[in-house]
Design a protein around this motif. Sequence first.
Motif, short mmCIF file in Angstrom:
data_model
loop_
_atom_site.label_atom_id
_atom_site.label_comp_id
_atom_site.label_asym_id
_atom_site.label_seq_id
_atom_site.Cartn_x
_atom_site.Cartn_y
_atom_site.Cartn_z
N ASP A 225 25.83 -26.83 -13.32
CA ASP A 225 24.99 -25.74 -12.82
C ASP A 225 24.73 -25.89 -11.32
O ASP A 225 24.30 -26.95 -10.86
CB ASP A 225 23.67 -25.72 -13.58
N LEU A 226 24.97 -24.81 -10.58
CA LEU A 226 24.72 -24.79 -9.14
C LEU A 226 23.50 -23.97 -8.75
O LEU A 226 22.97 -24.15 -7.66
CB LEU A 226 25.93 -24.20 -8.40
N ALA A 227 23.08 -23.05 -9.62
CA ALA A 227 22.12 -22.04 -9.19
C ALA A 227 20.78 -22.08 -9.89
O ALA A 227 19.83 -21.47 -9.42
CB ALA A 227 22.74 -20.64 -9.38
N ASN A 228 20.68 -22.77 -11.02
CA ASN A 228 19.42 -22.78 -11.76
C ASN A 228 18.77 -24.16 -11.67
O ASN A 228 18.39 -24.61 -10.60
CB ASN A 228 19.66 -22.34 -13.20
N MET A 229 18.65 -24.87 -12.80
CA MET A 229 17.94 -26.14 -12.79
C MET A 229 18.71 -27.23 -12.03
O MET A 229 18.11 -28.17 -11.51
CB MET A 229 17.64 -26.58 -14.21
N GLY A 230 20.03 -27.10 -11.95
CA GLY A 230 20.78 -28.04 -11.13
C GLY A 230 20.34 -27.97 -9.67
O GLY A 230 20.15 -28.99 -9.01
N LEU A 231 20.18 -26.74 -9.17
CA LEU A 231 19.70 -26.56 -7.80
C LEU A 231 18.25 -27.02 -7.68
O LEU A 231 17.87 -27.70 -6.71
CB LEU A 231 19.83 -25.10 -7.40
N ALA A 232 17.42 -26.62 -8.66
CA ALA A 232 16.01 -26.97 -8.59
C ALA A 232 15.81 -28.48 -8.56
O ALA A 232 15.00 -29.01 -7.80
CB ALA A 232 15.27 -26.35 -9.78
N ARG A 233 16.56 -29.22 -9.41
CA ARG A 233 16.45 -30.67 -9.44
C ARG A 233 16.90 -31.29 -8.11
O ARG A 233 16.24 -32.18 -7.57
CB ARG A 233 17.29 -31.23 -10.59
N ARG A 234 18.03 -30.82 -7.61
CA ARG A 234 18.58 -31.43 -6.39
C ARG A 234 17.68 -31.17 -5.19
O ARG A 234 17.50 -32.05 -4.34
CB ARG A 234 19.97 -30.89 -6.14
N ALA A 235 17.09 -29.95 -5.12
CA ALA A 235 16.30 -29.58 -3.94
C ALA A 235 14.80 -29.73 -4.17
O ALA A 235 14.02 -29.45 -3.25
CB ALA A 235 16.63 -28.14 -3.53
N GLY A 236 14.38 -30.13 -5.37
CA GLY A 236 12.97 -30.27 -5.65
C GLY A 236 12.21 -28.95 -5.62
O GLY A 236 11.09 -28.87 -5.09
N LEU A 237 12.79 -27.90 -6.20
CA LEU A 237 12.21 -26.57 -6.15
C LEU A 237 11.34 -26.29 -7.38
O LEU A 237 11.77 -26.53 -8.51
CB LEU A 237 13.31 -25.50 -6.10
N PRO A 238 10.15 -25.74 -7.19
CA PRO A 238 9.41 -25.22 -8.33
C PRO A 238 10.09 -23.96 -8.84
O PRO A 238 10.72 -23.23 -8.06
CB PRO A 238 8.03 -24.91 -7.75
N VAL A 239 9.95 -23.71 -10.14
CA VAL A 239 10.67 -22.61 -10.77
C VAL A 239 9.69 -21.67 -11.46
O VAL A 239 8.75 -22.13 -12.14
CB VAL A 239 11.69 -23.14 -11.80
N ILE A 240 9.91 -20.37 -11.30
CA ILE A 240 9.20 -19.34 -12.05
C ILE A 240 10.22 -18.63 -12.91
O ILE A 240 11.28 -18.22 -12.41
CB ILE A 240 8.51 -18.34 -11.10
#
Length: 510
Positions: free
Chosen positions: A148-163
Amino acid sequence: MDPKGAVLVAGTTSDAGKSAIVAGICRWLRRRGVSVAPFKAQNMSNNSVVTPDGGEIGRAQAMQAHACGIEPSVALNPVLLKPGSDRTSQVVVRGKADGQVSALSYRTRTAALADVVADSLAELRATYDVVVCEGAGSPAEINLRATDLANMGLARRAGLPVIVVGDIDRGGVLAHLFGTLAVLEPADQALVAGFVINKFRGDPRLLDPGLDQLGALTGRPTLGVLPWADGLWLDAEDSLSAVADGVLGRPAPPRGEQWLRVAVVRFPRISNATDAEAMACEPGVAVRYVTEPSRLLDSDVVVLPGSKSTVSDLDWLRRSGLADAVVAHAKAGKPVFGVCGGYQMLGARIRDPYGVEAAPGTDVDGLGLLDLEVEFEPDKHLGTPSGSAWGVPVTGYEIHHGRVVRSGDAPMLEGEGSDRGHVLGTHWHGIAENDAFRRLLLTRLAAEARRDGFTVADDTSFAAERTRQADVLGDLVEQHLDTGALEQVIRNGAPADLPVVTSGLARSAP
């Protein structure tokens, strides 16, 4: 307000409203003086634009950039997949075509593309105060989690909160929201800060018991319930998702005595279908998509739009009977207008010697309505041309492999396109967004169709309508989301003490 941070808007499904909500958050922040940019790591769409820095990105990200008040750039959408068939897509990396992949072979490229995505996001975060990221599809597609590049894979790598956004109009939204969270592994769940419900009709108080229970089950709040909003249809990632009963937009009554009825052929691999949107903004112009011949019988104008697979879609046009119907329409003296792939289909021959879209050496007849021969070349042509047509300035953008190698027609634009009276064509996308030119075009098409009672409006501004829709999205966010809580998520990330929801399905992923 100085939130300084980022957030990822994910969805329970495709078309849950991610693109619109990202645009709305961007518009809300922009109106509060925040420097903000959108970001979609990986997009899959055949609706794209050419950016001022010379690359190709998804049209939805260009729309979101407009909501931010910034110019679109390749950093906003570093990976774009353009489906050419059910199993293959062209890969566009940082705006440039970079080969074809299947669903399986694409997995071998995601590790390298993850670095491209990370670099693009870092570039934006260094430039803007806030970056509002959009997921792709759903994070609950756990079969794809490892690459995954765009969902939780991105969130984990960049430390992004998710809505996570759910579309209540589809039904079962509470189960969708709970289930999306529950199938994620614990480390992914820890980044999910809350939910948003989209497209609600009725009294939102009816939802309160369900939202309370959802909060109790997940430990996450619902940050807001956005109501259904009519009239939001410009620049959709998949423009066909915004179509009701085949009709594009909400046609305003005509200024004159007659409507102008425009039929846009919906190819299986339709590309940049958004070219018809500017026509649909005009009072008295009814634009609808068609997929079978009978729908052309009462149409005044036929539009052949772009195609990601021109030869294949031309074959479909013939097999469906629409090719004969389009030719009959033209032979009756009624107007036909082609854009990009549709323009190429109107010519005499299409050749694909290098196998760009079909088998190498493919050589097929076009519809023969224009004196035109086209040959596909391996290098894609991207451009943002400007010129003049019929005495007024015109700008547009070009995205195509096919080159005109011979034309016996008068040009439609300044040195480009074809004009044979009632049959017109151009490679330029977006030309109908030029207000003065669009009025001349519609007036001419109406005259060719003998709709003498049609009168073009003189006060329609496509740019103003695009801005109005961005403002509507910003209003929805400001009025119906808990913007204070949203600001905290953007600034501080997901709370540290969020509980794990157990489903028995979650499994570890990198």
